[in-house]
Design a protein around this motif. Structure first.
Motif, short mmCIF file in Angstrom:
data_model
loop_
_atom_site.label_atom_id
_atom_site.label_comp_id
_atom_site.label_asym_id
_atom_site.label_seq_id
_atom_site.Cartn_x
_atom_site.Cartn_y
_atom_site.Cartn_z
N VAL A 107 0.95 -1.25 -0.11
CA VAL A 107 0.02 -0.07 -0.03
C VAL A 107 0.90 1.19 0.03
O VAL A 107 1.78 1.47 1.03
CB VAL A 107 -0.89 -0.07 1.35
N ARG A 108 0.74 2.28 -0.96
CA ARG A 108 1.54 3.59 -1.22
C ARG A 108 0.95 4.57 -0.36
O ARG A 108 1.64 5.71 -0.24
CB ARG A 108 1.69 3.55 -2.70
N GLY A 109 -0.40 4.50 0.02
CA GLY A 109 -0.95 5.51 0.39
C GLY A 109 -1.12 5.64 1.74
O GLY A 109 -0.25 5.15 2.60
N GLY A 110 -2.29 6.06 2.43
CA GLY A 110 -2.41 6.29 3.80
C GLY A 110 -3.18 5.29 4.53
O GLY A 110 -3.77 4.38 3.80
N PRO A 111 -3.36 5.38 5.77
CA PRO A 111 -4.11 4.38 6.62
C PRO A 111 -5.54 4.29 6.39
O PRO A 111 -6.27 3.20 6.57
CB PRO A 111 -3.98 4.97 8.29
N ASP A 112 -6.16 5.18 5.61
CA ASP A 112 -7.73 5.02 5.09
C ASP A 112 -7.77 4.59 3.66
O ASP A 112 -8.90 4.56 3.05
CB ASP A 112 -8.30 6.28 5.21
N ASP A 113 -6.57 4.42 2.96
CA ASP A 113 -6.74 4.01 1.60
C ASP A 113 -7.43 2.28 1.35
O ASP A 113 -7.08 1.62 2.42
CB ASP A 113 -5.35 3.99 0.79
N ASP A 114 -7.61 1.85 0.24
CA ASP A 114 -8.06 0.75 0.07
C ASP A 114 -7.14 -0.20 0.18
O ASP A 114 -5.77 -0.15 -0.08
CB ASP A 114 -8.68 0.45 -1.53
N ALA A 116 -5.37 -0.90 2.94
CA ALA A 116 -4.69 -0.55 4.21
C ALA A 116 -4.47 -1.41 5.22
O ALA A 116 -5.78 -1.91 5.69
CB ALA A 116 -4.71 0.88 4.53
N VAL A 117 -3.16 -1.64 5.93
CA VAL A 117 -3.04 -2.45 7.10
C VAL A 117 -3.61 -1.85 8.19
O VAL A 117 -3.18 -0.74 8.39
CB VAL A 117 -1.76 -3.10 7.22
N PRO A 118 -4.67 -2.33 9.06
CA PRO A 118 -5.01 -1.92 10.11
C PRO A 118 -4.03 -1.22 11.26
O PRO A 118 -2.93 -2.05 11.28
CB PRO A 118 -6.02 -2.87 10.90
N HIS A 119 -4.10 -0.10 11.76
CA HIS A 119 -3.25 0.52 12.70
C HIS A 119 -3.38 0.10 14.07
O HIS A 119 -4.18 0.45 15.11
CB HIS A 119 -3.28 1.98 12.71
N ALA A 120 -2.94 -1.22 14.38
CA ALA A 120 -3.02 -2.02 15.52
C ALA A 120 -2.05 -1.33 16.73
O ALA A 120 -0.98 -0.99 16.56
CB ALA A 120 -2.71 -3.53 15.42
N ASP A 121 -2.58 -1.44 17.93
CA ASP A 121 -1.82 -0.23 18.97
C ASP A 121 -0.49 -1.20 19.13
O ASP A 121 -0.31 -2.53 19.19
CB ASP A 121 -2.73 -0.80 20.30
N GLY A 122 0.51 -0.20 19.07
CA GLY A 122 1.84 -0.68 19.23
C GLY A 122 2.56 -1.32 18.43
O GLY A 122 3.74 -1.66 18.15
N LEU A 123 1.81 -1.45 16.96
CA LEU A 123 2.58 -2.04 15.71
C LEU A 123 2.66 -1.10 14.42
O LEU A 123 3.03 -1.29 13.43
CB LEU A 123 1.70 -3.27 15.30
N VAL A 124 2.63 0.23 14.97
CA VAL A 124 2.74 1.31 13.81
C VAL A 124 3.92 2.09 13.83
O VAL A 124 4.47 2.50 14.81
CB VAL A 124 1.43 2.36 14.04
N THR A 129 0.82 6.45 6.99
CA THR A 129 1.05 5.41 5.74
C THR A 129 0.13 4.26 6.10
O THR A 129 -0.24 3.81 7.21
CB THR A 129 2.45 5.21 5.56
N GLY A 130 -0.19 3.44 5.14
CA GLY A 130 -1.06 2.24 5.16
C GLY A 130 -0.39 0.91 4.71
O GLY A 130 -1.25 -0.09 4.85
N GLY A 131 0.88 0.78 4.44
CA GLY A 131 1.13 -0.34 4.27
C GLY A 131 1.93 -1.26 5.55
O GLY A 131 1.30 -0.80 6.57
N GLY A 132 2.22 -2.29 5.17
CA GLY A 132 2.56 -3.25 6.20
C GLY A 132 2.44 -4.72 6.00
O GLY A 132 2.58 -5.13 4.96
N GLY A 150 1.42 -7.61 11.72
CA GLY A 150 2.64 -7.90 12.14
C GLY A 150 3.19 -6.76 12.37
O GLY A 150 4.25 -6.42 13.28
N VAL A 151 3.06 -5.70 11.43
CA VAL A 151 3.51 -4.37 11.46
C VAL A 151 2.60 -3.38 10.35
O VAL A 151 2.42 -3.94 9.28
CB VAL A 151 5.27 -4.40 11.12
N ALA A 152 2.38 -2.25 10.93
CA ALA A 152 1.54 -1.32 10.25
C ALA A 152 2.37 0.13 10.04
O ALA A 152 3.21 0.29 10.87
CB ALA A 152 0.17 -1.34 10.68
N GLY A 153 1.94 1.00 9.18
CA GLY A 153 2.43 2.34 9.30
C GLY A 153 3.81 2.39 8.41
O GLY A 153 4.73 3.27 8.71
N THR A 154 3.99 1.17 7.53
CA THR A 154 5.13 1.37 6.63
C THR A 154 4.59 1.65 5.39
O THR A 154 3.36 1.65 5.20
CB THR A 154 5.77 0.01 6.77
#
Length: 495
Positions: A107-114, A116-124, A129-132, A150-154
């Motif tokens: 995912v190249r865009g933000g956390p609300d893009d189609d 996108a990996v959910p921004h789980a607590d402690g894993l962002v 950003t919406g990759g992960g 596993g990881v988000a916000g990349t």
């Protein structure tokens, strides 16, 4: 209502398992060349592909698929829709006999893009950003049990690679906004993925894929970039590096040595572009040019003088004592596979695409993995039909599957026992488990040892990494189909 992460860890038997797992992959990273050749040279494929009445995958007669996850349709354990834009993946053995698949989301865009990996607590890593990466647990047959972050916000998590210590290194294929790093994801110890940090010692560039020498712990990394084109890098570890989960991110940016590939031909001239080689068995001598500015503060690392570049460097895989590297595009043909032999310091061209076989045009190789029965499996990302394809030990290409979904194949990876080939369709994002009459390396019924890309038997591990099934199953529908016949559907159990 979502289940918090600590509850998931406790229910799946993973709480507090911060142990070294070195050895569980190391036996698979050097499959004997002779064994691979014994199967690959006499094997020409599984036959013509049969169109799927459901419009998903065309497979050879006798093969079947199951949908494991599907963006927006299946759900994570916490209750979020499964993310999409699938890319690189790897499969690992859970101690209880199930399978853990680690899956990138490009995912190249933000956390609300189609997708996108959910921004789980402690894993962002970053909020914008919406990759992960997600971690997916399946039965040995590929039936979904659960999926979690596993990881988000990349950003733009393209490919990556497995490590000999049984983790996944996910690569950001971008240099935008401070991204362009590698992150480590541990599929066995979910707590180890908290508070993600970039591995700065591996440099900041448009990372594509990587592979690890299990003996020297040297890492080879590919770069998919242009202006100028990307190159291949080698990271040599510092003295005292042991290769354990989480160790890479504790290193300083200048630890070890990062260097770029420089090839020379028989006349001693620099090979500026790998595309100039069109003849299989072309061999170049290889030197390595040290890179000092790993954070790319003075410009892209690939701008170094005296190095060899290529358009669209893609997959990387370690087996048979060396690194397989994919160069996906060139003017005169549609892709190459190279083998780097570190003992001889040579790079050899083993396969040239495009290929016409069984009525299919196979071109533009991308992700790559060693097959349990010998040879290689590649996913393709071309302008026409996209395939999963096999490459025999003598470099011949044969089709395994064709996408009927107007999107590329991604992340082929075999289950630890070699019976299931997991692979994705990138958009919107579907992970498949493909089964069938796979060739065998040894006697009938024996899948033989695998090259890197999964884990060895759980009994080879140091420590424990139990990941019992528990009660978690994501809601969604799976499909199973025998090629050439009507499709059948079975519903996954609700959580």
């Amino acid at each position: 209502m979502g289940i918090n992460r600590r509850t998931l860890l406790a229910r799946s038997g993973q709480l507090g398992l911060g142990v070294s797992l070195f050895g569980s992959v190391s036996g698979l990273l050097g499959a004997p060349t002779a064994a691979a050749a014994a199967v690959g040279q006499d094997f020409s494929g599984y036959g013509p592909l049969v169109d799927d009445p459901d419009g998903m995958l065309a497979l050879p007669e006798g093969f079947a698929y199951r949908v494991v996850t599907e963006a927006g349709r299946t759900r994570t354990y916490e209750g979020d829709p499964s993310p999409g834009i699938h890319d690189g993946a790897a499969a690992f053995a859970a101690e209880d006999g199930d399978v853990l698949v680690v899956l990138n989301h490009e995912v190249r865009g933000g956390p609300d893009d189609d997708g996108a990996v959910p921004h789980a607590d402690g894993l962002v890593y970053r909020d914008d950003t919406g990759g992960g990466v997600t971690i997916i647990k399946t039965t040995p047959e590929g039936e979904l049990l659960w999926e979690t972050v596993g990881v988000a916000g990349t950003s733009t998590n393209c490919a990556g690679g497995v490590t000999p210590w049984d983790t996944w290194l996910t690569c950001e294929e971008t240099e935008d906004d401070g991204h362009g790093w590698v992150f480590e994801v541990d599929p066995h110890d979910l707590d180890a993925n908290q508070d993600p940090e970039p591995i700065t010692t591996l440099g900041r560039f448009r990372h594509e894929a990587l592979c690890v020498d299990p003996d020297e712990l040297t890492i080879y990394l590919t770069e998919d970039a242009e202006g100028p084109n990307g190159t291949v890098y080698r990271w040599s570890p510092p003295s005292g590096f042991r290769g354990r989960s989480g160790e890479l991110k504790t290193l300083d940016a200048g630890d070890g040595e990062l260097a770029a590939m420089a090839c020379t031909d028989a006349d001693g001239s620099l090979v500026e572009d790998l595309a100039q080689a069109a003849q299989v068995d072309t061999v170049y001598a290889v030197d390595w040019v040290p890179i000092e500015d790993r954070a790319a503060e003075e410009g892209p690392l690939r701008g170094a003088e005296g190095i060899t570049r290529a358009a669209k460097l893609e997959g990387a895989w370690w087996s048979e004592g060396g690194a397989w590297v994919v160069s996906s595009f060139a003017d005169s043909h549609r892709g190459q596979i190279w083998f780097y032999d570190p003992a001889a310091a040579t790079l050899r061209l083993t396969t040239v695409f495009a290929t016409e076989v069984d009525g299919e045009t196979v071109e533009a190789p991308d992700n790559i993995v060693a097959a349990p029965y010998g040879g290689l499996i590649v996913s393709t990302d071309g302008d026409g039909d996209n395939h999963l394809a096999g490459v025999s030990a003598d470099g011949e290409v044969y089709p395994i599957a064709r996408s009927q979904m107007d999107s590329e194949f991604t992340g082929p990876t075999f289950s630890p026992d070699g019976t299931v080939l997991f692979a994705g369709i990138q958009k919107p994002g579907v992970l498949f488990a493909i089964t069938g009459p796979w060739q065998q390396r040894g006697a009938a019924g024996e899948s033989g040892s695998r090259s890197s890309g999964g884990t060895a038997d759980a009994t080879e591990r140091r420590g424990s990494s139990s990941t019992s099934r528990g009660s978690a199953r994501s809601t969604g529908q799976t499909r199973r189909r025998s090629s050439g016949g009507a499709s059948s559907r079975d519903s996954g159990s609700a959580r």
